[in-house]
Write a protein that holds these residues in place. Structure first.
Motif, mmCIF file in Angstrom:
data_model
loop_
_atom_site.group_PDB
_atom_site.id
_atom_site.type_symbol
_atom_site.label_atom_id
_atom_site.label_comp_id
_atom_site.label_asym_id
_atom_site.label_seq_id
_atom_site.Cartn_x
_atom_site.Cartn_y
_atom_site.Cartn_z
ATOM 1 N N ASN A 1 29.429 126.100 22.457
ATOM 2 C CA ASN A 1 28.919 124.927 23.161
ATOM 3 C C ASN A 1 29.347 123.650 22.451
ATOM 4 O OD1 ASN A 1 26.435 123.402 21.795
ATOM 5 N ND2 ASN A 1 26.282 125.563 21.224
ATOM 6 N N ILE A 2 29.197 122.551 23.148
ATOM 7 C CA ILE A 2 29.563 121.233 22.606
ATOM 8 C C ILE A 2 28.360 120.754 21.799
ATOM 9 C CG2 ILE A 2 30.369 118.918 23.191
ATOM 10 C CD1 ILE A 2 31.241 120.194 25.940
ATOM 11 N N ASP A 3 28.343 121.099 20.519
ATOM 12 C CA ASP A 3 27.143 121.025 19.690
ATOM 13 C C ASP A 3 26.967 119.720 18.925
ATOM 14 O OD1 ASP A 3 29.196 121.257 17.883
ATOM 15 O OD2 ASP A 3 28.389 122.997 16.823
ATOM 16 N N ASN A 4 27.808 118.718 19.177
ATOM 17 C CA ASN A 4 27.772 117.420 18.470
ATOM 18 C C ASN A 4 28.269 117.504 17.036
ATOM 19 O OD1 ASN A 4 26.480 116.247 20.751
ATOM 20 N ND2 ASN A 4 24.480 116.911 19.969
ATOM 21 N N HIS A 5 28.835 118.623 16.642
ATOM 22 C CA HIS A 5 29.198 118.817 15.237
ATOM 23 C C HIS A 5 30.563 119.497 15.134
ATOM 24 C CE1 HIS A 5 28.708 119.359 10.985
ATOM 25 N NE2 HIS A 5 28.571 120.665 11.052
ATOM 26 N N PHE A 6 30.596 120.793 15.365
ATOM 27 C CA PHE A 6 31.893 121.472 15.398
ATOM 28 C C PHE A 6 32.723 120.925 16.553
ATOM 29 C CE2 PHE A 6 34.833 124.802 16.702
ATOM 30 C CZ PHE A 6 35.431 125.115 15.497
ATOM 31 N N PHE A 7 32.101 120.806 17.710
ATOM 32 C CA PHE A 7 32.698 120.130 18.855
ATOM 33 C C PHE A 7 31.901 118.858 19.143
ATOM 34 C CE2 PHE A 7 34.267 124.428 20.512
ATOM 35 C CZ PHE A 7 35.586 124.167 20.177
ATOM 36 N N PRO A 8 32.363 117.694 18.692
ATOM 37 C CA PRO A 8 31.631 116.467 19.006
ATOM 38 C C PRO A 8 31.704 116.091 20.481
ATOM 39 C CG PRO A 8 33.656 115.975 17.797
ATOM 40 C CD PRO A 8 33.491 117.464 17.781
ATOM 41 N N GLU A 9 32.717 116.622 21.179
ATOM 42 C CA GLU A 9 32.799 116.440 22.626
ATOM 43 C C GLU A 9 33.570 117.613 23.227
ATOM 44 O OE1 GLU A 9 35.586 113.265 24.012
ATOM 45 O OE2 GLU A 9 35.670 112.729 21.880
ATOM 46 N N ASP A 10 33.738 117.593 24.533
ATOM 47 C CA ASP A 10 34.416 118.676 25.241
ATOM 48 C C ASP A 10 35.805 118.899 24.624
ATOM 49 O OD1 ASP A 10 35.881 120.232 27.039
ATOM 50 O OD2 ASP A 10 34.827 119.419 28.784
ATOM 51 N N PRO A 11 36.115 120.133 24.191
ATOM 52 C CA PRO A 11 37.423 120.365 23.570
ATOM 53 C C PRO A 11 38.603 120.079 24.491
ATOM 54 C CG PRO A 11 36.251 122.437 23.950
ATOM 55 C CD PRO A 11 35.269 121.333 24.158
ATOM 56 N N LEU A 12 38.436 120.239 25.803
ATOM 57 C CA LEU A 12 39.506 119.884 26.724
ATOM 58 C C LEU A 12 39.793 118.392 26.642
ATOM 59 C CD1 LEU A 12 41.520 120.566 28.969
ATOM 60 C CD2 LEU A 12 39.659 120.277 30.624
ATOM 61 N N GLN A 13 38.746 117.581 26.595
ATOM 62 C CA GLN A 13 38.937 116.145 26.480
ATOM 63 C C GLN A 13 39.553 115.781 25.133
ATOM 64 O OE1 GLN A 13 35.150 114.300 27.249
ATOM 65 N NE2 GLN A 13 35.059 115.014 29.368
ATOM 66 N N MET A 14 39.163 116.502 24.089
ATOM 67 C CA MET A 14 39.743 116.238 22.772
ATOM 68 C C MET A 14 41.235 116.553 22.766
ATOM 69 S SD MET A 14 36.624 117.573 20.326
ATOM 70 C CE MET A 14 37.334 116.977 18.792
ATOM 71 N N LEU A 15 41.616 117.636 23.436
ATOM 72 C CA LEU A 15 43.042 117.948 23.563
ATOM 73 C C LEU A 15 43.771 116.851 24.332
ATOM 74 C CD1 LEU A 15 43.095 121.788 24.345
ATOM 75 C CD2 LEU A 15 44.117 120.671 22.356
ATOM 76 N N GLN A 16 43.177 116.399 25.428
ATOM 77 C CA GLN A 16 43.806 115.357 26.231
ATOM 78 C C GLN A 16 43.981 114.064 25.440
ATOM 79 O OE1 GLN A 16 40.934 116.604 29.657
ATOM 80 N NE2 GLN A 16 42.350 115.119 30.526
ATOM 81 N N LYS A 17 43.045 113.774 24.540
ATOM 82 C CA LYS A 17 43.098 112.554 23.738
ATOM 83 C C LYS A 17 43.972 112.698 22.494
ATOM 84 C CE LYS A 17 38.392 111.072 24.977
ATOM 85 N NZ LYS A 17 37.025 110.816 24.434
ATOM 86 N N GLY A 18 44.481 113.912 22.255
ATOM 87 C CA GLY A 18 45.287 114.114 21.063
ATOM 88 C C GLY A 18 44.471 114.287 19.799
ATOM 89 N N GLN A 19 43.211 114.653 19.943
ATOM 90 C CA GLN A 19 42.328 114.822 18.790
ATOM 91 C C GLN A 19 42.341 116.286 18.347
ATOM 92 O OE1 GLN A 19 38.554 113.317 20.180
ATOM 93 N NE2 GLN A 19 39.239 111.191 20.190
#
Length: 533
Positions: free
Chosen positions: A287-305
Motif C-alpha cells: 500500500n501507499i504507506d507515506n513512507h516506503f511509498f510516499p505516493e503512488d509508485p506509478l506516479q513516481m515512475l511517471q515523475k522520474g522518481q
C-alpha cells in the motif's frame, strides 16, 4: 578480517561483520565460500510483529552461519518450491551469501536476489536461487528472506498510529531495505563491492525490486536492477491506498475475532497463520504507506522518481494459459471472441484485432498471450517503458520462450500446476494442458545456472546451452550494466523498440504490436501511454 580452520572436506572460516563474527564454510568441491542463515535484523516477534525491522545488537563470540535459517511463516501453496531450510518461523530475517573470493580489495560485483511466491510463500534457501554458480563467475551472491502474508503486509489504523509517518503495512519491503543496508555495510568483508549492488527477483521478487527501485528508502542503495516477470505497477498485486489497506485490516482483525492489534500480537505465529488460512485471508497487497511509498509508485515512475540505474527486465512466453481466458470452452474462434467480449465488452473489437485468431491453434496462441499480459507481462513492460523514458541509463527487455523439457521418468505422475509448479496427477480430473511455452518461473534455474539442482525435469544439451547463454547475459549485466559481450548475440536496447527472444536460437523481436496492445490496456486503466499522463 577473515580467519580459517581446515578440515578434510571443507574449511570453516570466520568473518567480522559490523555486529560481530560469523562462521561459514569453504566448500572445496565448488571452490565457493558459503555463509547461510546470517541475521540482518532482530527477530520480528512479540511487540516487534508488524513493526519495521530493528537493527541487530552486537554479539560476543562467533555466530554459526553454516546452515539455512528458518523460512518465513507461510502455507504450502506452490508445488515448485523445494526448501532446504528446516522449518517455518516468525524468526526468519536472515540472508545467505556465496563468494569465491573474500579479499575486500578485489571488490566483486554483488547480486542480491529476492525470491518469488506471491508475497505469501518462498525462501532464500530454494535450490533454484542458489548462489554457487554466480559466485564461481565472480559475483558475490546474496539471497534474502522477508516477511510474508499477514506478517508482511497487514495495515491497520492502530498500526499506523504507532508510526511517525502515520502509515502501516509493507513490512516485507522494509525488511528488504534493511537487508540492503546490511549488504551495503558488510559485503566488502565477503569480497563484494558495496557500490555495485544489483538487485534481482522473479514474480513477487520482481515486484519487490521494482518497488525498491522506486522507494526513496532504497533507491540510493543499488547500482542495477533485474526484474523477471512482474512489477509493482499495473498488476493485480499493485498497491492499494493506505485507507483501503487499513479498512481491509479492520475487516481482517474482525474476521480473526480479535479485539485489537495487541491481542493479535499475543497469538502464537502458527495460530495466527492457521486462523488466516481458516478465514481464507491469504493474499495481501502493498500500500501507499507515506513512507516506503510516499505516493503512488506509478506516479513516481511517471515523475522520474526512482533509481537512475540500468534495468534488465522481461517475461516468459506462457505467464498465463489460454484456458484462463477460455475457461473450459474448446478453443474455437467463436468461443474466443465470446470470452474476449465478456472480459472487455466496451473494447472487444480492439482486442480481437490486437490479439487476432483465425483457427484453433491461433486461438490458443492469442488467448495465451492475452492471459499472460493480464497477469504480469503488461505490468513488467510498463515498468520498463516508464524507466526508459526518464532515465539516462540503458533498459534491456527479454522474452524467455523455451519450454521446459519432459519430466524425469521418476516424476511421470506429476502435472503442471499454479505458477509453474507441479502437483500429483488427479485421478478424477482431466489432465492439465501441457506447456505451450515457457511457464511462469521456468527461467529461474536457467538464469542462475542451477539446472542441475532441479531433479524434476529431464534436462538435455539444449537446456544447458540455453542456460549458459542466459546466465552469461545476466552476468554481463551485473558486472557492467549491459548484458552484451562474451560473443553472445547482440541484445538491443529497449529504446530501439526491440526485445531479445531467448530460446534454442536467440533472436530479436520488434515490440510495435506489444506497444499497441499496452496502449489499449493503459487507456482502460486511465493512463495515456502515448502522452505519459
Amino acid at each position: 578480517m577473515v580467519s580459517f580452520s581446515t578440515s578434510a572436506a571443507q574449511s570453516a572460516l570466520q568473518v567480522q561483520t559490523t555486529k560481530g563474527q560469523i562462521e561459514g564454510i569453504y566448500a572445496q568441491e565448488s571452490d565457493v565460500y558459503e555463509f547461510k542463515g546470517v541475521p540482518y535484523a532482530k527477530p520480528p516477534v512479540g511487540d516487534l510483529r508488524w513493526k519495521a525491522p530493528q537493527p541487530m545488537e552486537s554479539w560476543q563470540g562467533v555466530k554459526q552461519a553454516k546452515s539455512f535459517a528458518s523460512r518465513p511463516m507461510q502455507l504450502p501453496i506452490f508445488g515448485d518450491m523445494n526448501f532446504r531450510s528446516p522449518k517455518i518461523s516468525e524468526d526468519s530475517l536472515y540472508l545467505n551469501i556465496w563468494s569465491n573470493d573474500l579479499t575486500p580489495q578485489n571488490k566483486q560485483p554483488v547480486l542480491v536476489y529476492f525470491h518469488g511466491g506471491g508475497f505469501i510463500a518462498g525462501d532464500g534457501s530454494e535450490p533454484r536461487y542458489d548462489g554457487t554458480s554466480m559466485a564461481q563467475n565472480g559475483i558475490v551472491t546474496v539471497t534474502v528472506n522477508y516477511r510474508l502474508g499477514i506478517f508482511g503486509f497487514l495495515a491497520h489504523p492502530e498500526l499506523s498510529a504507532e508510526t511517525d509517518y502515520a502509515g502501516s503495512g509493507n513490512y516485507a519491503f522494509l525488511d528488504q531495505v534493511a537487508a540492503l543496508h546490511w549488504v551495503k555495510d558488510n559485503i566488502a568483508a565477503f569480497g563484494g563491492d558495496p557500490q555495485r549492488i544489483t538487485i534481482a527477483g522473479e514474480s513477487a521478487g520482481s515486484m519487490s525490486v521494482s518497488a525498491l527501485m522506486i522507494s526513496p528508502l532504497s533507491k540510493d542503495l543499488i547500482a542495477g536492477v533485474i526484474g523477471e516477470s512482474g512489477s509493482v505497477v499495473g498488476s493485480n498485486l499493485s498497491t492499494n491506498s493506505l485507507h483501503t489497506a487499513e479498512q481491509n485490516g479492520i475487516e481482517i482483525v474482525n474476521k480473526l475475532a480479535a479485539k485489537s492489534i495487541a491481542e493479535l500480537r499475543k497469538l502464537d505465529a502458527q495460530q495466527l497463520l492457521d486462523k488466516t488460512a481458516q478465514q481464507q485471508l491469504i493474499w495481501f497487497r502493498p500500500n501507499i504507506d507515506n513512507h516506503f511509498f510516499p505516493e503512488d509508485p506509478l506516479q513516481m515512475l511517471q515523475k522520474g522518481q526512482y533509481a537512475k540505474v540500468p534495468l534488465l527486465a522481461g517475461v516468459n512466453s506462457q505467464e498465463g494459459s489460454f484456458n484462463q481466458v477460455l475457461g473450459e470452452r474448446p478453443p474455437t474462434v467463436e468461443n474466443y471472441q465470446t470470452a474476449v467480449k465478456q472480459l472487455y465488452p466496451e473494447h472487444y473489437q480492439q482486442f480481437v484485432e490486437l490479439y487476432p485468431a483465425t483457427d484453433s491453434g491461433s486461438v490458443m496462441d492469442a488467448a495465451q498471450e492475452l492471459a499472460s499480459d493480464r497477469f504480469l507481462s503488461y505490468s513488467t513492460w510498463i515498468w520498463a517503458e516508464l524507466v526508459n523514458r526518464g532515465s539516462e541509463h540503458d533498459v534491456f527487455y527479454y522474452l524467455y520462450a523455451h519450454p521446459r523439457p519432459q519430466l524425469a521418468p521418476e516424476y511421470d505422475d506429476m502435472e503442471p500446476a499454479l505458477a509453474g509448479g507441479l502437483v500429483k496427477k488427479a485421478k478424477d480430473k482431466p489432465a492439465q494442458p501441457s506447456s505451450r511455452g515457457a511457464v511462469h518461473s521456468a527461467e529461474i534455474e536457467y538464469a542462475m545456472g542451477n539446472l542441475a539442482s532441479n531433479k524434476v525435469f529431464d534436462w538435455n544439451d539444449d537446456d544447458y546451452a540455453i542456460s549458459a547463454n542466459m546466465q552469461q547475459y545476466f552476468i554481463n549485466f551485473i558486472k557492467t550494466g549491459n548484458p552484451n559481450g562474451s560473443e553472445l548475440p547482440e541484445w538491443p536496447e529497449f529504446a530501439d523498440n526491440q526485445r531479445i527472444v531467448i530460446d534454442k536460437q536467440i533472436t530479436t523481436q520488434d515490440m510495435s504490436l506489444l506497444r499497441k496492445r499496452y496502449e489499449l490496456m493503459s487507456a482502460i486503466n486511465g493512463f495515456d501511454l502515448k502522452s505519459g499522463k
